[in-house]
Design a protein around this motif. Structure first.
Motif, PDB file in Angstrom:
ATOM      1  N   GLY A 176     -62.670  52.519  52.675  1.00 37.76           N
ATOM      2  CA  GLY A 176     -61.347  53.074  52.462  1.00 37.76           C
ATOM      3  C   GLY A 176     -61.355  54.343  51.619  1.00 37.76           C
ATOM      4  O   GLY A 176     -62.381  55.017  51.488  1.00 37.76           O
ATOM      5  N   GLN A 177     -60.207  54.654  51.050  1.00 37.05           N
ATOM      6  CA  GLN A 177     -60.023  55.855  50.230  1.00 37.05           C
ATOM      7  C   GLN A 177     -60.293  55.508  48.768  1.00 37.05           C
ATOM      8  O   GLN A 177     -59.521  54.787  48.148  1.00 37.05           O
ATOM      9  N   ILE A 178     -61.383  56.026  48.246  1.00 37.14           N
ATOM     10  CA  ILE A 178     -61.833  55.682  46.902  1.00 37.14           C
ATOM     11  C   ILE A 178     -62.038  56.960  46.107  1.00 37.14           C
ATOM     12  O   ILE A 178     -62.597  57.931  46.625  1.00 37.14           O
ATOM     13  N   PHE A 179     -61.584  56.972  44.853  1.00 41.62           N
ATOM     14  CA  PHE A 179     -61.848  58.157  44.033  1.00 41.62           C
ATOM     15  C   PHE A 179     -62.874  57.852  42.947  1.00 41.62           C
ATOM     16  O   PHE A 179     -62.961  56.733  42.434  1.00 41.62           O
ATOM     17  N   HIS A 180     -63.668  58.877  42.663  1.00 42.75           N
ATOM     18  CA  HIS A 180     -64.736  58.779  41.666  1.00 42.75           C
ATOM     19  C   HIS A 180     -64.463  59.796  40.557  1.00 42.75           C
ATOM     20  O   HIS A 180     -64.156  60.960  40.846  1.00 42.75           O
ATOM     21  N   VAL A 181     -64.598  59.359  39.322  1.00 43.26           N
ATOM     22  CA  VAL A 181     -64.406  60.265  38.185  1.00 43.26           C
ATOM     23  C   VAL A 181     -65.770  60.582  37.584  1.00 43.26           C
ATOM     24  O   VAL A 181     -66.731  59.807  37.734  1.00 43.26           O
ATOM     25  N   PRO A 182     -65.900  61.733  36.916  1.00 39.66           N
ATOM     26  CA  PRO A 182     -67.187  62.094  36.308  1.00 39.66           C
ATOM     27  C   PRO A 182     -67.713  60.982  35.406  1.00 39.66           C
ATOM     28  O   PRO A 182     -66.965  60.365  34.646  1.00 39.66           O
ATOM     29  N   GLY A 183     -69.015  60.718  35.544  1.00 42.11           N
ATOM     30  CA  GLY A 183     -69.656  59.683  34.737  1.00 42.11           C
ATOM     31  C   GLY A 183     -69.864  58.384  35.471  1.00 42.11           C
ATOM     32  O   GLY A 183     -70.679  57.549  35.043  1.00 42.11           O
ATOM     33  N   GLN A 184     -69.147  58.183  36.595  1.00 43.22           N
ATOM     34  CA  GLN A 184     -69.352  56.959  37.359  1.00 43.22           C
ATOM     35  C   GLN A 184     -70.661  57.036  38.158  1.00 43.22           C
ATOM     36  O   GLN A 184     -71.192  58.115  38.425  1.00 43.22           O
ATOM     37  N   ASP A 185     -71.135  55.854  38.589  1.00 39.28           N
ATOM     38  CA  ASP A 185     -72.453  55.750  39.221  1.00 39.28           C
ATOM     39  C   ASP A 185     -72.632  56.667  40.422  1.00 39.28           C
ATOM     40  O   ASP A 185     -73.693  57.260  40.599  1.00 39.28           O
ATOM     41  N   PHE A 186     -71.604  56.764  41.269  1.00 40.10           N
ATOM     42  CA  PHE A 186     -71.758  57.497  42.523  1.00 40.10           C
ATOM     43  C   PHE A 186     -71.114  58.888  42.504  1.00 40.10           C
ATOM     44  O   PHE A 186     -71.021  59.537  43.543  1.00 40.10           O
ATOM     45  N   TYR A 187     -70.676  59.315  41.317  1.00 39.94           N
ATOM     46  CA  TYR A 187     -69.954  60.588  41.263  1.00 39.94           C
ATOM     47  C   TYR A 187     -70.822  61.756  41.733  1.00 39.94           C
ATOM     48  O   TYR A 187     -70.415  62.536  42.602  1.00 39.94           O
ATOM     49  N   GLU A 188     -72.003  61.910  41.158  1.00 35.22           N
ATOM     50  CA  GLU A 188     -72.822  63.089  41.441  1.00 35.22           C
ATOM     51  C   GLU A 188     -73.251  63.158  42.895  1.00 35.22           C
ATOM     52  O   GLU A 188     -73.339  64.241  43.470  1.00 35.22           O
ATOM     53  N   ARG A 189     -73.544  62.002  43.503  1.00 32.10           N
ATOM     54  CA  ARG A 189     -74.044  62.021  44.879  1.00 32.10           C
ATOM     55  C   ARG A 189     -72.932  62.101  45.917  1.00 32.10           C
ATOM     56  O   ARG A 189     -73.196  62.253  47.111  1.00 32.10           O
ATOM     57  N   THR A 190     -71.676  61.974  45.477  1.00 30.32           N
ATOM     58  CA  THR A 190     -70.549  62.012  46.411  1.00 30.32           C
ATOM     59  C   THR A 190     -70.167  63.456  46.720  1.00 30.32           C
ATOM     60  O   THR A 190     -69.926  64.256  45.823  1.00 30.32           O
ATOM     61  N   GLY A 191     -70.145  63.784  48.012  1.00 32.69           N
ATOM     62  CA  GLY A 191     -69.705  65.107  48.449  1.00 32.69           C
ATOM     63  C   GLY A 191     -68.329  65.016  49.076  1.00 32.69           C
ATOM     64  O   GLY A 191     -68.003  64.008  49.713  1.00 32.69           O
ATOM     65  N   ILE A 192     -67.531  66.039  48.874  1.00 27.91           N
ATOM     66  CA  ILE A 192     -66.166  66.050  49.420  1.00 27.91           C
ATOM     67  C   ILE A 192     -66.123  66.953  50.646  1.00 27.91           C
ATOM     68  O   ILE A 192     -66.455  68.133  50.581  1.00 27.91           O
ATOM     69  N   ASN A 193     -65.693  66.361  51.759  1.00 19.68           N
ATOM     70  CA  ASN A 193     -65.540  67.099  53.007  1.00 19.68           C
ATOM     71  C   ASN A 193     -64.046  67.158  53.330  1.00 19.68           C
ATOM     72  O   ASN A 193     -63.474  66.204  53.861  1.00 19.68           O
ATOM     73  N   GLU A 194     -63.421  68.278  52.971  1.00 17.51           N
ATOM     74  CA  GLU A 194     -61.969  68.387  53.139  1.00 17.51           C
ATOM     75  C   GLU A 194     -61.546  68.353  54.598  1.00 17.51           C
ATOM     76  O   GLU A 194     -60.419  67.977  54.920  1.00 17.51           O
ATOM     77  N   ALA A 195     -62.459  68.722  55.508  1.00 19.06           N
ATOM     78  CA  ALA A 195     -62.144  68.676  56.937  1.00 19.06           C
ATOM     79  C   ALA A 195     -61.936  67.238  57.415  1.00 19.06           C
ATOM     80  O   ALA A 195     -61.259  66.996  58.417  1.00 19.06           O
ATOM     81  N   ARG A 196     -62.497  66.272  56.686  1.00 18.22           N
ATOM     82  CA  ARG A 196     -62.336  64.853  57.021  1.00 18.22           C
ATOM     83  C   ARG A 196     -61.143  64.229  56.298  1.00 18.22           C
ATOM     84  O   ARG A 196     -60.903  63.038  56.421  1.00 18.22           O
ATOM     85  N   GLY A 197     -60.429  65.026  55.532  1.00 23.43           N
ATOM     86  CA  GLY A 197     -59.290  64.506  54.792  1.00 23.43           C
ATOM     87  C   GLY A 197     -59.603  64.126  53.362  1.00 23.43           C
ATOM     88  O   GLY A 197     -58.727  63.637  52.640  1.00 23.43           O
ATOM     89  N   GLU A 198     -60.863  64.331  52.943  1.00 19.53           N
ATOM     90  CA  GLU A 198     -61.218  64.041  51.564  1.00 19.53           C
ATOM     91  C   GLU A 198     -60.643  65.119  50.658  1.00 19.53           C
ATOM     92  O   GLU A 198     -60.376  66.247  51.095  1.00 19.53           O
ATOM     93  N   ARG A 199     -60.453  64.752  49.369  1.00 21.03           N
ATOM     94  CA  ARG A 199     -59.702  65.654  48.491  1.00 21.03           C
ATOM     95  C   ARG A 199     -60.263  65.658  47.079  1.00 21.03           C
ATOM     96  O   ARG A 199     -60.938  64.724  46.652  1.00 21.03           O
ATOM     97  N   TRP A 200     -59.945  66.732  46.383  1.00 16.06           N
ATOM     98  CA  TRP A 200     -60.168  66.816  44.938  1.00 16.06           C
ATOM     99  C   TRP A 200     -58.840  66.507  44.246  1.00 16.06           C
ATOM    100  O   TRP A 200     -57.780  66.949  44.698  1.00 16.06           O
ATOM    101  N   PHE A 201     -58.914  65.777  43.133  1.00 15.56           N
ATOM    102  CA  PHE A 201     -57.710  65.459  42.373  1.00 15.56           C
ATOM    103  C   PHE A 201     -57.854  65.930  40.930  1.00 15.56           C
ATOM    104  O   PHE A 201     -58.960  65.987  40.385  1.00 15.56           O
ATOM    105  N   CYS A 202     -56.710  66.241  40.333  1.00 14.13           N
ATOM    106  CA  CYS A 202     -56.699  66.730  38.952  1.00 14.13           C
ATOM    107  C   CYS A 202     -56.492  65.603  37.940  1.00 14.13           C
ATOM    108  O   CYS A 202     -56.716  65.800  36.746  1.00 14.13           O
ATOM    109  N   SER A 203     -56.049  64.446  38.399  1.00 15.38           N
ATOM    110  CA  SER A 203     -55.849  63.302  37.504  1.00 15.38           C
ATOM    111  C   SER A 203     -55.961  62.017  38.309  1.00 15.38           C
ATOM    112  O   SER A 203     -55.780  62.017  39.538  1.00 15.38           O
ATOM    113  N   GLU A 204     -56.249  60.925  37.606  1.00 15.35           N
ATOM    114  CA  GLU A 204     -56.314  59.619  38.273  1.00 15.35           C
ATOM    115  C   GLU A 204     -54.941  59.237  38.827  1.00 15.35           C
ATOM    116  O   GLU A 204     -54.841  58.663  39.917  1.00 15.35           O
ATOM    117  N   ALA A 205     -53.899  59.563  38.084  1.00 14.78           N
ATOM    118  CA  ALA A 205     -52.546  59.247  38.547  1.00 14.78           C
ATOM    119  C   ALA A 205     -52.234  59.949  39.862  1.00 14.78           C
ATOM    120  O   ALA A 205     -51.623  59.377  40.769  1.00 14.78           O
TER     121      ALA A 205
END
Length: 202
Positions: free
Chosen positions: A161-190
């Motif tokens: 599903g749709q999962i967000f990762h914040v800096p410091g989490q286990d999979f943060y560094e290896r996760t790449g964002i592909n905006e063409a697939r609908g993935e996104r960058w967020f400015c806050s958890e909220a």
């Protein structure tokens, strides 16, 4: 030094630094504008689709006008790199002077002073916070470095599903964002939760 091969014809604006002139794809010499999908941040912290905005400004000014372009080079994408004029107006100079693009000093100092004047006057893009277009292209290619340092949360889409990762989490560094697939960058958890993403468990 200019090559003596000119391109003539009506302008069709692709983006703020790329035109079709008489059916020839032209990359304007020594300027660099935000990509169409690039965003900026206003002084109040709001995201703004500045790539589309500057394209609209250039389109309103030059679309359909007759241009003459003096070829300078060919780029690695096979586009003609040129300086173009409409009724004696240097398109690159006007675009940079209005703050719709930046001087691309790596390829020439032609518009250095025009950009500095636009910066001092706070015109166009100089009123926003943004990555340089070159940095944005590099970031987008990698998908792992946030285009905006203030929006570092990665909204990933996977079989879970749709999962967000914040800096410091286990999979943060290896996760790449592909905006063409609908993935996104967020400015806050909220913001991520409101958009329908759930937090990663670790």
């Amino acid at each position: 030094m200019l090559v003596t091969a000119d391109v003539h014809g009506p302008v069709r604006v692709i983006d703020a630094d790329t035109l079709d002139v008489g059916g020839v794809r032209v990359r304007l010499h020594a300027i660099d504008a935000p990509e169409m999908d690039q965003t900026c941040v206003t002084e109040h912290g709001a995201a703004f689709a500045c790539g589309r905005w500057v394209t609209d400004q250039v389109r309103a000014r030059f679309e359909g006008r007759m241009a003459t372009c003096a070829r300078v080079d060919m780029d690695r994408h096979g586009r003609t790199v040129a300086k173009c004029h409409v009724e004696g107006v240097d398109i690159g100079e006007e675009v940079v002077s209005a703050g719709w693009a930046f001087a691309y000093r790596r390829y020439g100092m032609d518009y250095d002073l025009d950009e500095k004047a636009a910066y001092v006057a706070d015109r166009g893009l100089h009123g926003f916070r943004l990555q340089s277009p070159a940095q944005f292209r590099q970031t987008r290619a990698k998908g792992r470095i946030p285009p905006d340092p203030g929006c570092r949360i990665k909204g990933n889409i996977s079989k879970n599903g749709q999962i967000f990762h914040v800096p410091g989490q286990d999979f943060y560094e290896r996760t790449g964002i592909n905006e063409a697939r609908g993935e996104r960058w967020f400015c806050s958890e909220a913001q991520a939760v409101q958009a329908g993403w759930r937090p990663a468990r670790r």
